[in-house]
Design a protein around this motif. Structure first.
Motif, PDB file in Angstrom:
ATOM      1  N   LEU A   1     -11.876 -21.787 -51.038  1.00 58.95           N
ATOM      2  CA  LEU A   1     -12.580 -21.867 -52.315  1.00 58.95           C
ATOM      3  C   LEU A   1     -12.370 -20.594 -53.127  1.00 58.95           C
ATOM      4  O   LEU A   1     -12.171 -20.645 -54.348  1.00 58.95           O
ATOM      5  CB  LEU A   1     -14.070 -22.113 -52.074  1.00 58.95           C
ATOM      6  CG  LEU A   1     -14.972 -22.132 -53.311  1.00 58.95           C
ATOM      7  CD1 LEU A   1     -14.514 -23.185 -54.317  1.00 58.95           C
ATOM      8  CD2 LEU A   1     -16.424 -22.383 -52.901  1.00 58.95           C
ATOM      9  N   ALA A   2     -12.376 -19.443 -52.465  1.00 60.11           N
ATOM     10  CA  ALA A   2     -12.184 -18.171 -53.166  1.00 60.11           C
ATOM     11  C   ALA A   2     -10.831 -18.129 -53.872  1.00 60.11           C
ATOM     12  O   ALA A   2     -10.719 -17.610 -54.987  1.00 60.11           O
ATOM     13  CB  ALA A   2     -12.314 -17.013 -52.184  1.00 60.11           C
TER      14      ALA A   2
ATOM     15  N   ASP B   1     -22.307 -29.278 -50.648  1.00 62.17           N
ATOM     16  CA  ASP B   1     -20.942 -29.141 -50.137  1.00 62.17           C
ATOM     17  C   ASP B   1     -20.450 -27.705 -50.282  1.00 62.17           C
ATOM     18  O   ASP B   1     -19.643 -27.234 -49.471  1.00 62.17           O
ATOM     19  CB  ASP B   1     -20.006 -30.080 -50.896  1.00 62.17           C
ATOM     20  CG  ASP B   1     -20.372 -31.538 -50.683  1.00 62.17           C
ATOM     21  OD1 ASP B   1     -20.323 -31.994 -49.528  1.00 62.17           O
ATOM     22  OD2 ASP B   1     -20.731 -32.213 -51.669  1.00 62.17           O
ATOM     23  N   ALA B   2     -20.908 -27.013 -51.314  1.00 62.73           N
ATOM     24  CA  ALA B   2     -20.525 -25.614 -51.537  1.00 62.73           C
ATOM     25  C   ALA B   2     -21.674 -24.900 -52.234  1.00 62.73           C
ATOM     26  O   ALA B   2     -22.453 -25.507 -52.968  1.00 62.73           O
ATOM     27  CB  ALA B   2     -19.248 -25.527 -52.371  1.00 62.73           C
TER      28      ALA B   2
ATOM     29  N   SER C   1     -19.271 -35.527 -63.003  1.00 61.34           N
ATOM     30  CA  SER C   1     -19.438 -36.197 -61.709  1.00 61.34           C
ATOM     31  C   SER C   1     -20.299 -35.314 -60.817  1.00 61.34           C
ATOM     32  O   SER C   1     -20.488 -34.125 -61.086  1.00 61.34           O
ATOM     33  CB  SER C   1     -18.082 -36.458 -61.034  1.00 61.34           C
ATOM     34  OG  SER C   1     -17.443 -35.231 -60.714  1.00 61.34           O
ATOM     35  N   GLY C   2     -20.839 -35.908 -59.758  1.00 60.41           N
ATOM     36  CA  GLY C   2     -21.566 -35.143 -58.762  1.00 60.41           C
ATOM     37  C   GLY C   2     -22.939 -34.687 -59.207  1.00 60.41           C
ATOM     38  O   GLY C   2     -23.501 -35.164 -60.198  1.00 60.41           O
ATOM     39  N   SER C   3     -23.495 -33.723 -58.450  1.00 63.77           N
ATOM     40  CA  SER C   3     -24.830 -33.204 -58.738  1.00 63.77           C
ATOM     41  C   SER C   3     -24.884 -31.713 -58.440  1.00 63.77           C
ATOM     42  O   SER C   3     -24.068 -31.175 -57.686  1.00 63.77           O
ATOM     43  CB  SER C   3     -25.893 -33.943 -57.919  1.00 63.77           C
ATOM     44  OG  SER C   3     -25.679 -33.754 -56.528  1.00 63.77           O
TER      45      SER C   3
ATOM     46  N   VAL D   1     -13.350 -26.485 -60.449  1.00 57.87           N
ATOM     47  CA  VAL D   1     -12.459 -26.726 -59.314  1.00 57.87           C
ATOM     48  C   VAL D   1     -12.965 -27.865 -58.435  1.00 57.87           C
ATOM     49  O   VAL D   1     -12.205 -28.422 -57.635  1.00 57.87           O
ATOM     50  CB  VAL D   1     -12.255 -25.452 -58.464  1.00 57.87           C
ATOM     51  CG1 VAL D   1     -11.642 -24.344 -59.298  1.00 57.87           C
ATOM     52  CG2 VAL D   1     -13.542 -24.998 -57.798  1.00 57.87           C
ATOM     53  N   HIS D   2     -14.234 -28.231 -58.595  1.00 54.99           N
ATOM     54  CA  HIS D   2     -14.773 -29.388 -57.884  1.00 54.99           C
ATOM     55  C   HIS D   2     -14.727 -30.657 -58.740  1.00 54.99           C
ATOM     56  O   HIS D   2     -15.274 -31.695 -58.350  1.00 54.99           O
ATOM     57  CB  HIS D   2     -16.215 -29.120 -57.440  1.00 54.99           C
ATOM     58  CG  HIS D   2     -16.315 -28.183 -56.279  1.00 54.99           C
ATOM     59  ND1 HIS D   2     -16.479 -26.816 -56.431  1.00 54.99           N
ATOM     60  CD2 HIS D   2     -16.250 -28.403 -54.939  1.00 54.99           C
ATOM     61  CE1 HIS D   2     -16.525 -26.246 -55.243  1.00 54.99           C
ATOM     62  NE2 HIS D   2     -16.389 -27.177 -54.318  1.00 54.99           N
ATOM     63  N   GLY D   3     -14.101 -30.570 -59.914  1.00 57.31           N
ATOM     64  CA  GLY D   3     -13.941 -31.737 -60.766  1.00 57.31           C
ATOM     65  C   GLY D   3     -15.225 -32.223 -61.401  1.00 57.31           C
ATOM     66  O   GLY D   3     -15.350 -33.405 -61.736  1.00 57.31           O
TER      67      GLY D   3
END
Length: 285
Positions: free
Chosen positions: A130-131, A102-103, A45-47, A192-194
């Motif tokens: 996040l850490a 986003d990160a 998912s995502g980019s 962790v961002h799936g």
């Protein structure tokens, strides 16, 4: 030579950015390029965008160097962008990509120390969350206050507002483990961002005690050169009153119980020499 690498999934998700070679002699981040170029690499998912920031310093005629006259990781500010240097132009050109993220994972290594850690800034409070999630890959987290006596680094810049930047220091420049740390942290960052399937080498140790530190002092030389009392590999403990080195003839004495995070090859007055940190808490993940 291509310096921007884009990847995307057919499914909606976060937008992540990874920066490598901010300093030309910190090559461990190239392991991320090897990973994303592999035939079996795919996002669920995502980019993702991977940015090679300072290839010219990496490919300098005399061999890889930190920078070509301007430290790119000290100019992430409005004043820094106003400098008429190649590094300032490169920072300006990458900002649109980073502002879409986003990160952000900024991958580095160190001249001497070989103990990896994550670096976050008080200017971006969400980076601490996040850490904690990345702690299974790198179980030491250092929080830095806003810089007072040096230029602004990417992970603390106010040029980015909603984004969540975090640094991983992967170990010593030539360490055999540094590319592995870079790769493991990158995969954990995606996980962790799936954005990738969990399991396999996307995860590292099943459980870790994560240690959290805060910076207590950054030391610049008054006279120089820096001489250390003992070799230091990172997070070396100092007791209050202990002499840990010399600034020219002047002894450097610990003002409290603390740890040496970083030492640098400092020679001249004004050179950044050491960073000291104190342990604040531990957490089992």
């Amino acid at each position: 030579m291509q310096d921007t690498f884009e990847f995307s999934s057919s499914f909606a998700g976060p937008r992540l950015a990874v920066t490598i070679l901010m300093h030309g002699d910190e090559a461990c981040g190239l392991a991320v390029l090897d990973t994303v170029r592999a035939e079996n690499f795919a996002l669920s998912s995502g980019s993702l965008v991977v940015l090679v920031l300072n290839r010219r310093a990496h490919e300098a005629p005399e061999g890889p160097v930190r920078h070509l006259g301007t430290d790119m990781n000290r100019i992430w500010s409005h004043a820094g962008l106003g400098e008429r240097t190649e590094e300032a132009r490169r920072v300006a050109s990458t900002l649109p990509c980073l502002k879409d993220a986003d990160a952000i994972l900024d991958i580095h290594s160190m001249p001497s120390q070989d103990t990896p850690f994550l670096f976050v800034s008080e200017t971006h409070p969400r980076s601490a969350d996040l850490a904690e999630k990345l702690g299974a890959a790198v179980p030491r987290v250092v929080t830095a206050p806003p810089p007072q006596q040096r230029g602004m680094a990417l992970f603390e810049t106010e040029l980015l507002s909603k984004e969540t930047p975090i640094v991983v220091e992967c170990g010593q420049h030539q360490s055999a483990q540094a590319p592995d740390v870079a790769r493991a942290t990158f995969l954990r960052f995606l996980s962790v961002h799936g954005m990738i399937e969990t399991g396999g080498d996307a995860e590292t140790a099943s459980s870790e005690t994560v240690r959290f530190y805060e910076m207590c002092r950054e030391i610049k030389l008054d006279q120089g050169p820096l001489t250390l009392a003992l070799p230091m590999r990172g997070f070396d403990r100092l007791d209050r009153g202990e002499t840990y080195g010399w600034d020219g003839p002047r002894p450097l004495i610990a003002e409290e119980d603390c740890h040496v995070l970083l030492t640098r090859p400092a020679v001249n007055p004004g050179d950044e020499a050491l960073t000291l940190v104190r342990l604040t808490r531990t957490r089992h993940v």
